[in-house]
Design an enzyme around this catalytic site. Structure first.
Site, PDB file in Angstrom:
ATOM      1  N   LYS A 114       0.849  -1.180   0.000  1.00 40.46           N
ATOM      2  CA  LYS A 114       0.000   0.000   0.000  1.00 40.46           C
ATOM      3  C   LYS A 114       0.885   1.229   0.000  1.00 40.46           C
ATOM      4  O   LYS A 114       1.926   1.242   0.649  1.00 40.46           O
ATOM      5  CB  LYS A 114      -0.926   0.029   1.216  1.00 40.46           C
TER       6      LYS A 114
ATOM      7  N   ASN B 130       0.609   5.806  -0.458  1.00 37.25           N
ATOM      8  CA  ASN B 130      -0.279   6.905  -0.124  1.00 37.25           C
ATOM      9  C   ASN B 130      -1.446   7.003  -1.095  1.00 37.25           C
ATOM     10  O   ASN B 130      -2.559   7.341  -0.701  1.00 37.25           O
ATOM     11  CB  ASN B 130       0.510   8.219  -0.127  1.00 37.25           C
TER      12      ASN B 130
ATOM     13  N   LYS C 195      -1.080  -2.712  -9.671  1.00 36.64           N
ATOM     14  CA  LYS C 195      -1.089  -1.487  -8.870  1.00 36.64           C
ATOM     15  C   LYS C 195      -2.332  -0.699  -9.252  1.00 36.64           C
ATOM     16  O   LYS C 195      -2.545  -0.397 -10.424  1.00 36.64           O
ATOM     17  CB  LYS C 195       0.168  -0.669  -9.120  1.00 36.64           C
TER      18      LYS C 195
ATOM     19  N   ASP D  81      16.061   7.366  -8.758  1.00 38.06           N
ATOM     20  CA  ASP D  81      15.625   6.887  -7.440  1.00 38.06           C
ATOM     21  C   ASP D  81      16.136   5.468  -7.213  1.00 38.06           C
ATOM     22  O   ASP D  81      15.406   4.596  -6.766  1.00 38.06           O
ATOM     23  CB  ASP D  81      14.106   6.933  -7.325  1.00 38.06           C
TER      24      ASP D  81
END
EC number: 2.7.11.1
Length: 1321
Positions: A74, A76, A95, A188
């Site tokens: 999970k 945000n 997703k 990232d």
């Protein structure tokens, strides 16, 4: 931002879900006339439409062709579900992104992410299979990486070995290099976004921050995870995209190899300062090549960082085995062109899809247009399966989801410009055309593909260690149990179904029912399908249950700051929101969000040093590597909460309650009664303390240092010598009784037990457990027969029955002692005293005995007493029978209670023939079990002194020289000669204390009266040279007479008809062998005593001057060196002459006065002394053949090498009187077999000897010159005349090594100004 916020779910999705990218990945909003990502494709012509099977109960929910398994992550704004493709049975990660939670900018980023993922088809990058979109939701179907995140792998298994890290890092490099060649920068890269498939291969996920770049152009968007972010990002500068990824790669490599972050901080500012400093630690285990690579990747200047090509060619990357896959992937990256290389279509897969009922043209069109619909998804999944399994086993195509045209708001817009269909659903219901619940056909095999998942054990292990970055499930995303129970007419819902099954099967193509007809009530309609709206806990916390992930919302620092500012200042929601958790319906066996319970992961998660503990039930104790600082506001709120509900307040309340209960007036009677009870309790406690103190002084319950009180109350015994070695009260013993000296192993010789008392040629009888003691065997021998040799072997003494008899030391003049022996010849001197218990006779015998020892000794009294005192005092007196030891160690003054008859009637167990009243008692010897019970019924006490403990480390039973020393020779290695620190069997200090106490009570009155007279008599005779006058009389004594001398009682009593019969030592056991195969009495091989003790005066060549008249008679076991070749030396196995000594050596070494038998040194009656063996053991080693003496650690160290092929003259080094502590330490240099503590203890004894010899011994130093000259003469083979005159000087060779050692320990002479500590002990 949506991408950042959803990236939390993306990482979780990737980790558990196959890495469905950070946020939803999907196409840009479809413009009219442009193809859009189809959600549920409208039915194409020729598509099979099997009728829906009858309802068979609740079944797992479906989304399109995917059957939902469970929630695996999970974020945000996203939820990640694991699903199974109905056609290929492949596991995928879906997703689900709520577009309503995203602003315009973040929505564009999600579209860009999907676009970028479409461009990336690499074996080490998470694959995007399908994109579905509705008006509110975006569904991204991605590859499922079952191995989880590398972060979790590191937490569970620790850092990787460089070989494994190199393999993983190569895969990461190929994937990043592939992206860069595609002009894509990830931005990232971190451990949380590196996933592992079932085969533990790398899969890079989460392209939420990725972007396209143009070479040479700089980027300016700050993004990424702070611990992995390059310094130029912290500085807010424009940056080169690939260089930022290279910095992150350096951090990732460091994390893989070290299991920790190179840059970390408690706050973002601290972290920024560390990153900008560019300093990090290199652990000791990191290789130089790896360090070089990391250092050149983590360079502050981006232009100086290594490029991807340089990284691929680095030396560290070339280490190990060849990696053809890496080389191939790198070559492909270098050959990439700007246009995308499209793999040729797999005809087998296309045919299989056609067999399934899918239109081939539709599939081809979908592939060419990058529609990423269910056609392309099925094609990609089948291609992946074909690569893995080389087979395409497919079931029948299930009923295809139909596009639903709702009557009012729903319409289907078929865009003819493209083949993809875009379905606009204004409001996503729980059940919608794309999420319709379809029961699978009975013909379908729901089992997953083999190989898709790891083994169940691996999955359980993975699930047990997995932690997600999201908190509790959103109640709006799950149907609560009470709602399920309210549904009329439907059975209970399978908890594994994330979506409630309302209708068994609804085929929207057959009945386009209005929405209100699909559900019995409107309770299940979610007015807002906010699957992705994070719970309040997460929004306020900003970190999720694990703390903030590196790239979760807070990764965008500005957004993170805004979130911090918007947080409430009140109590932390971390605690207040937890009651909402139980309301969520668990949808599978691991709860709705798939998190393991807290206890399951704590064992592995606490290993992270960067743990942040917050008081939430579901908070994982492990921070991510990339977690930044904990939320300050949340922590403040937590502190406020703690202030409101702190334990301090609870304590205050309890205190108030207690005050209320007991603060009132107490009745006087009750108070008085309480006071009386208190006084009684105090008295009882005081009494107990006193009792304990008394018990400690008498019988300490546990081993403790020797009690000082016992030593103080102990009367001075025989001489100043005993008291000069007395340890000052301020000097604690060098070793605590718990040390090795008091341990009681079963096979280690005790320092003062049988191995100690026995002569060097004898061994403890305890080695032959089945044999009776020598005392029992030879007690009744005729007077004129020599005692048979001791049957015992090495001093591995077993515990002897403890007969705590008080042993008194009998000091006789030699003639008295000999005359008292049953076999004493008539020619003995008239000084003999009849054996009677009178004190005067005891004093006379004391003197004569001492004089006898002095006259036959080979060194100054001080050294002799030092050695023997330590030896006797450290005896475990109540455990080892003297019967187990050769009596050469047992002087008459040592064991007066042992009747010492002639050697024929010799029995160690029987007393020497002196009643206890005739001899002065020596505490440590009072406990020898073999003394007759009639001697003393009260076992005395004695506490071992520090010097004893230091001196008497036992000889290791496995003592060996260059080769193994025979067991017989080990008997010669009494503990004091091998101070190797081995443990020994001793009487516990408790028994010692008891014996001492009883002994003191008996002895105080008797011995206090005798002390002064004994001192005067002893030293008067010593000064007058009594020992010298004894030598001539001894010359005429028979061997039987001399055998009575306890210090001569070696157990090797042999009828030596030739010098070769002296002592047999087998050469194959590394000791040179005498020519005689066995002694006449079958004397067992006794280990030669490797004399490692500096106290032993080894120069046996001086023995002749100690009153030995006859140069022809030799007794190799006495200090007078004998003609017989028995003098044991430390020579190597090839040096029998130097080892055992030959007749010539014995002649060189000195003349023995025992009768005039040239070769009968060991005649039947002869009880030779052990001293020559000692001396020769150390001194007669052949040149260059140092004996390895094992220390207490088992490490061999060489014995002193001999300077001469034969016996080495000891000169002043061993015989001069030590004048100060420096001399004592100089002496220690030549003690190869001695432990440091023992050596220092010996130095203390020698320093006491210094005062002794100066004050009492008439110039022993002056006599040394003559003594050394005589020693040299004896080395030259000259026979020595009668040295009775010299013996009055009491030089260093005047006393046998077994002289009254225990006399030395109980008194500290006033002249001795140093304590044991000062002496170095």
């Amino acid at each position: 931002m949506a991408a950042a916020a959803a990236s939390g779910a993306g990482g979780a999705a990737g980790a558990g879900t196959g890495g469905a990218g950070p946020a939803g990945r999907l196409l840009p909003p479809p413009a009219p006339g442009s193809p859009a990502a189809p959600a549920a494709v409208s039915p194409a012509a020729g598509q099979p439409r099997p009728p829906a099977p009858a309802s068979r109960g609740p079944m797992p929910a479906r989304i399109g062709y995917y059957e939902i398994d469970r929630t695996i992550g999970k974020g945000n704004f996203a939820v990640v579900k694991r699903a199974t493709h109905l056609v290929t049975k492949a596991k995928v990660a879906i997703k689900i992104i709520d577009k309503t939670q995203l602003d315009e900018e973040n929505l564009k980023k999600i579209f860009r992410e999907v676009q970028i993922m479409k461009m990336l088809c690499h074996p080490h990058i998470i694959r995007l299979y399908q994109v579905m979109e509705t008006e509110r939701m975006i569904y991204l179907v991605t590859e499922y990486a079952s191995g989880g995140e590398i972060f979790d792998h590191l937490v569970a298994h620790g850092r990787m070995a460089e070989k494994e890290a190199r393999r993983k890092f190569k895969q990461i490099v190929t994937a990043v290099y592939f992206c860069h060649c595609r002009n894509i920068v990830h931005r990232d890269l971190k451990a949380e976004n590196l996933l592992l498939d079932a085969n533990l291969n790398i899969k890079i996920a989460d392209f939420g921050f990725s972007n396209l770049f143009t070479p040479g152009q700089l980027l300016k968007t700050w993004c990424g995870s702070p611990p992995y972010a390059a310094p130029e990002l912290f500085e807010g500068k424009e940056y080169d995209g690939p260089k930022v990824d290279i910095w992150s790669l350096g951090v990732v490599l460091y994390v893989l190899v070290c299991g920790a972050l190179p840059f970390d901080g408690s706050t973002l500012q601290n972290l920024r300062a560390r990153v900008l400093s560019g300093k990090f630690r290199i652990p000791f285990f990191m290789s130089t090549e790896c360090e070089h690579l990391i250092r050149h990747m983590l360079v502050l200047d981006p232009n100086k960082r290594l490029s991807m090509e340089q990284i691929c060619k680095h030396k560290w990357m070339k280490l190990g085995d060849a990696d053809p896959n890496f080389d191939r992937l790198i070559a492909e990256c270098q050959q990439l062109k700007e246009e995308r290389q499209v793999d040729p279509l797999n005809e087998d897969v296309l045919l299989a899809m056609e067999d399934m009922g899918l239109d081939k043209e539709q599939t081809l069109q979908s592939l060419r247009s990058d529609a990423y619909d269910h056609y392309s998804a099925i094609y990609s999944l089948l291609c992946d399966r074909h690569k893995r399994h080389k087979t395409l086993r497919l079931g029948a195509l299930p009923s295809m989801p139909r596009a639903l045209a709702f009557q009012a708001p729903v319409n289907i817009q078929a865009e003819q410009a493209g083949t993809a269909m875009n379905i606009s659903v204004p409001q996503v219901q729980l059940i919608n055309p794309e999420n319709q619940i379809v029961e699978p056909d009975g013909t379908l095999n729901l089992d997953s593909d083999e190989g898709e998942e790891p083994s169940p054990e691996a999955l359980v292990r993975y699930l047990s260690m997995r932690r997600h970055t999201v908190g509790v499930a959103d109640p709006r995303t799950e149907v609560m149990e009470d709602l399920q129970k309210l549904l009329p007419g439907f059975p209970g819902v399978n908890p594994q179904a994330p979506f409630l099954q309302v209708a068994p099967n609804v085929n929207f193509m057959h009945n386009l029912l209005p929405m209100q007809n699909l559900q019995p009530t409107g309770q299940l309609e979610y007015k807002e399908q906010s699957l992705l709206q994070p719970p309040t806990l997460q929004l306020l916390n900003g970190m999720g249950p694990l703390g903030r992930r590196a790239s979760d919302g807070g990764a965008n620092i500005q957004l993170h700051a805004q979130q911090l500012l918007k947080r409430p200042r009140g109590p932390s929601p971390l605690v207040t929101m937890t009651p909402a958790v139980p309301a969520v319906t668990p949808v599978d066996e691991e709860s709705s969000d798939g998190e393991p319970d807290q206890e399951a992961v704590q064992s592995s998660t606490y290993k992270d040093s960067n743990t942040l503990h917050l008081p939430t039930e579901r908070f994982s104790p492990v921070r991510r590597f990339s977690d930044g600082a904990a939320s300050i506001q949340a922590f403040k709120a937590h502190l406020e909460k703690m202030g409101n509900n702190s334990s301090i307040k609870q304590l205050q309340q309890e205190c108030e309650q207690l005050q209320k209960m007991y603060g009132g007036q107490i009745d006087e009677r009750t108070l008085e009664k309480t006071q009386q009870q208190h006084m009684l309790y105090q008295q009882e406690q005081h009494h107990q303390i006193l009792q304990q103190q008394i018990q400690d002084s008498i019988c300490p319950p546990q081993p403790s240092p020797p009690l000082q009180a016992a030593c103080e109350n102990q009367p001075a015994l025989l001489t100043h010598q005993l008291q000069r070695l007395r340890i000052q009260p301020s000097s604690p013993p060098p070793n605590h009784p718990n040390n090795h000296l008091f341990r009681q192993p079963s096979n280690s010789p005790p320092p003062m037990s049988s191995a100690m008392i026995q002569p060097h040629g004898a061994a403890s009888s305890s080695q032959f457990q089945g044999l009776p003691s020598r005392s029992a065997i030879f007690q009744q021998q005729p007077e004129n027969c020599s005692s048979p040799p001791n049957v015992a072997l090495t001093c591995l003494g077993m515990q002897q029955p403890a007969q705590s008899q008080q042993v008194t030391i009998q000091v006789q003049e030699p003639v008295d002692m000999l005359s008292n022996m049953p076999g004493t010849a008539a020619g003995s001197s008239g000084r003999g005293i009849s054996i009677s218990p009178s004190a005067g006779q005891m004093q006379m015998q004391h003197r004569t005995n001492l004089m006898a020892t002095l006259s036959y000794g080979h060194r100054p009294l001080s050294k002799q007493l030092s050695a023997d005192s330590a030896e006797a005092h450290s005896l475990n007196v109540n455990r080892f029978s003297p019967a187990n030891y050769d009596q050469a160690h047992l002087h008459p003054h040592l064991f007066s209670d042992q009747s010492r008859g002639s050697p024929s009637s010799y029995s160690p167990s029987t007393g020497v023939g002196f009643s206890p009243t005739q001899a002065l008692k020596v505490p440590p010897l009072d406990q020898f079990p073999t003394f007759p019970p009639s001697a003393h019924q009260q076992p005395p006490h004695y506490t071992t002194s520090a010097l004893q403990q230091a001196l008497l480390s036992p000889t290791p039973p496995d003592y060996t020289r260059h080769q193994q020393v025979p067991h017989i020779l080990q008997g010669l290695l009494s503990p004091r000669h091998s101070l190797t620190g081995h443990s020994d069997i001793r009487l516990p200090p408790t028994e010692f204390a008891q014996l001492i106490k009883r002994q003191q009570q008996q002895r105080q009155q008797q011995q206090q009266q005798q002390q002064q007279q004994e001192y005067q008599e002893l030293f008067r005779h010593m000064n007058q040279g009594d020992a010298g006058s004894l030598a001539p009389s001894l010359g005429g004594q028979s061997m039987t007479e001399r055998q009575a001398l306890s210090y001569q009682n070696a157990d090797s009593y042999h009828h030596h008809t030739s010098p070769q019969h002296l002592l047999q030592i087998r050469a194959q056991e590394c000791v040179s062998q005498a020519s005689s195969p066995t002694p006449p009495h079958g004397y067992a091989h006794q280990p030669a005593l490797m004399h490692s003790e500096s106290m032993e005066e080894d120069c046996s060549c001086e023995g002749a001057k100690d009153g030995f008249q006859d140069s022809k008679s030799s007794s190799t076991l006495t200090k007078g060196c004998h003609d017989s070749p028995l003098l044991l030396s430390t020579g190597g196995p090839g040096d029998p002459e130097s080892l055992l000594g030959t007749v010539s050596h014995a002649q060189e070494l000195g003349i023995h006065p025992y009768g005039h038998q040239p070769t009968a040194a060991f005649s039947k009656n002869k009880v030779p002394s052990r001293e020559p063996v000692i001396g020769n053991c150390m001194d007669r080693s052949s040149p260059g053949q140092a004996v390895e003496l094992p220390d207490h650690n088992g490490l061999g160290y060489p014995a002193r090498p001999s300077v001469h092929e034969h016996h080495r003259p000891r000169a002043l080094q061993r015989h001069h009187t030590i004048q100060n502590s420096d001399d004592a330490y100089v002496q220690l240099d030549n003690l190869p077999g001695m432990s440091l503590v023992a050596g220092k203890a010996l130095s203390s004894a020698r320093m006491s000897d210094a005062v002794l010899s100066q004050s009492s011994l008439m110039g022993s130093q002056q006599f040394q010159d003559g003594e050394n000259e005589e020693c040299g003469a004896s080395l030259g083979g000259h026979e020595h005349p009668d040295l009775s005159d010299g013996s009055q000087h009491l030089n260093s060779s005047c006393y046998p090594s077994t002289c009254i050692t225990d006399i030395l320990l109980s008194y500290k002479h006033p002249e001795v100004s140093f304590s044991m500590e000062q002496a170095g002990v």
